[in-house]
Design an enzyme around this catalytic site. Structure first.
Site, mmCIF file in Angstrom:
data_model
loop_
_atom_site.group_PDB
_atom_site.id
_atom_site.type_symbol
_atom_site.label_atom_id
_atom_site.label_comp_id
_atom_site.label_asym_id
_atom_site.label_seq_id
_atom_site.Cartn_x
_atom_site.Cartn_y
_atom_site.Cartn_z
ATOM 1 N N HIS A 171 -31.526 -9.630 -48.898
ATOM 2 C CA HIS A 171 -30.105 -9.256 -48.901
ATOM 3 C C HIS A 171 -29.573 -9.103 -47.480
ATOM 4 O O HIS A 171 -30.309 -8.787 -46.555
ATOM 5 C CB HIS A 171 -29.846 -7.992 -49.743
ATOM 6 C CG HIS A 171 -30.336 -6.710 -49.170
ATOM 7 N ND1 HIS A 171 -30.902 -5.716 -49.945
ATOM 8 C CD2 HIS A 171 -30.351 -6.208 -47.909
ATOM 9 C CE1 HIS A 171 -31.222 -4.679 -49.176
ATOM 10 N NE2 HIS A 171 -30.901 -4.962 -47.938
ATOM 11 N N GLU A 190 -27.082 -8.528 -52.801
ATOM 12 C CA GLU A 190 -28.422 -8.674 -53.360
ATOM 13 C C GLU A 190 -28.630 -10.105 -53.871
ATOM 14 O O GLU A 190 -27.663 -10.855 -54.025
ATOM 15 C CB GLU A 190 -28.602 -7.687 -54.524
ATOM 16 C CG GLU A 190 -28.453 -6.216 -54.130
ATOM 17 C CD GLU A 190 -29.670 -5.667 -53.373
ATOM 18 O OE1 GLU A 190 -30.464 -6.461 -52.819
ATOM 19 O OE2 GLU A 190 -29.816 -4.435 -53.333
HETATM 20 P P1 PGA Z 1 -33.776 -1.542 -42.684
HETATM 21 O O1 PGA Z 1 -32.679 -2.097 -43.703
HETATM 22 O O2 PGA Z 1 -33.259 -1.856 -41.316
HETATM 23 O O3 PGA Z 1 -33.828 -0.076 -42.932
HETATM 24 O O4 PGA Z 1 -35.047 -2.252 -42.979
HETATM 25 C C1 PGA Z 1 -32.155 -3.375 -43.556
HETATM 26 C C2 PGA Z 1 -31.363 -3.768 -44.790
HETATM 27 O O5 PGA Z 1 -31.729 -3.346 -45.908
HETATM 28 O O6 PGA Z 1 -30.395 -4.523 -44.657
#
Ligand code: PGA
Length: 259
Positions: A137, A142
């Site tokens: 995503h 999603e």
């Molecule tokens: P994260 O999240 O940097 O905490 O891995 C990234 C995202 O879900 O877009």
């Protein structure tokens, strides 16, 4: 896509350089800011540059990528709170210059449409910093999201709820609904920088950069974007198969020119 595999420290400096370049070079810079753990060292570096080197954000506008629905205003895990805590609150930028849809309004679709108009009326986003989910995503688009989507309400995938549970007391407390910039919104940014670190992102990065363009990996839509730079550490870049990437060093810096 320009794909750079480097250390997480260099990733931080390269992205901070890109933001500094836009903020310094443009009269009214518009920067898209994301949340999650990946951009945290970048925000810390920007705050340091502001405090130690006088980098000013006074003329900038910042645009939120996404936000949870259903959290009370000021909730510690609300993304507006997150951005205030880690970035905006430490910079010389007025709070109202952090733009995002009002997720406490009665008519959320109207707010989403108004947000799109705000982005457009301020000239569009010059630079969008993006993380990626383990499911591919971007924002909260999603798998299955329309590649032509604009800002709208989405339901989180189970994997994202599980991933984000670490910020809440448990998975049950993670909101199920969110507002996110759409994939078309993201693609309207003039320069997109996609960042990832760690082995958990390796499959998503390979799918985004080298897989087919498909709604099952929303980040793959960036393959159609004219100026996307992917900056990952060795672990997140481990599944890349083609030689279209190089290991950046400070002597071998991208120029951040628009193409
Ligand atoms: P994260 O999240 O940097 O905490 O891995 C990234 C995202 O879900 O877009």
């Amino acid at each position: 896509m320009e794909t750079i595999v480097t250390t997480s420290r260099q990733q931080t400096l390269l992205v901070a350089d890109a933001i500094e370049h836009v903020v310094s070079a443009m009269p009214t810079p518009c920067i898209g800011v994301s949340t999650g753990s990946t951009p945290l060292p970048i925000y810390a570096e920007l705050v340091r540059r502001h405090l130690d080197e006088g980098l000013s954000f006074a003329n900038a506008h910042l645009f939120m990528l996404d936000e949870y629905l259903g959290l009370p205003e000021g909730h510690p895990q609300a993304y507006r709170t997150f951005l205030d805590e880690h970035l905006v609150g430490h910079l010389d930028i007025r709070a109202e210059r952090l733009h995002g849809p009002n997720v406490h309004a009665r008519d959320i679709p109207a707010e989403c449409a108004a947000y799109e108009r705000t982005i457009e009326s301020l000239g569009g986003i010059d630079l969008q910093v993006l993380g990626i989910g383990a499911d591919g995503h971007i924002g909260f688009n999603e798998p299955g999201s329309s590649l032509g989507s604009s800002t709208r309400i989405k339901t989180l995938a189970e994997l994202t709820i599980a991933d984000n549970a670490r910020f809440f007391t448990d998975a049950e407390s993670v909101p199920r609904h969110v507002v996110t910039q759409g994939i078309a919104t993201i693609r309207r940014a003039r320069h997109v920088i996609l960042i990832a670190t760690g082995a958990a992102k390796a499959a998503a990065i390979a799918a985004a950069c080298e897989g087919p363009v498909t709604t099952t990996c929303p980040a793959s839509a960036l393959q159609f974007h004219p100026h996307t730079t992917v900056i990952v550490d060795e672990e997140a870049g481990a599944n890349l198969r083609f030689s279209s990437y190089y290991k950046a060093t400070f002597d071998n810096k991208p120029t951040w020119q628009r193409i």
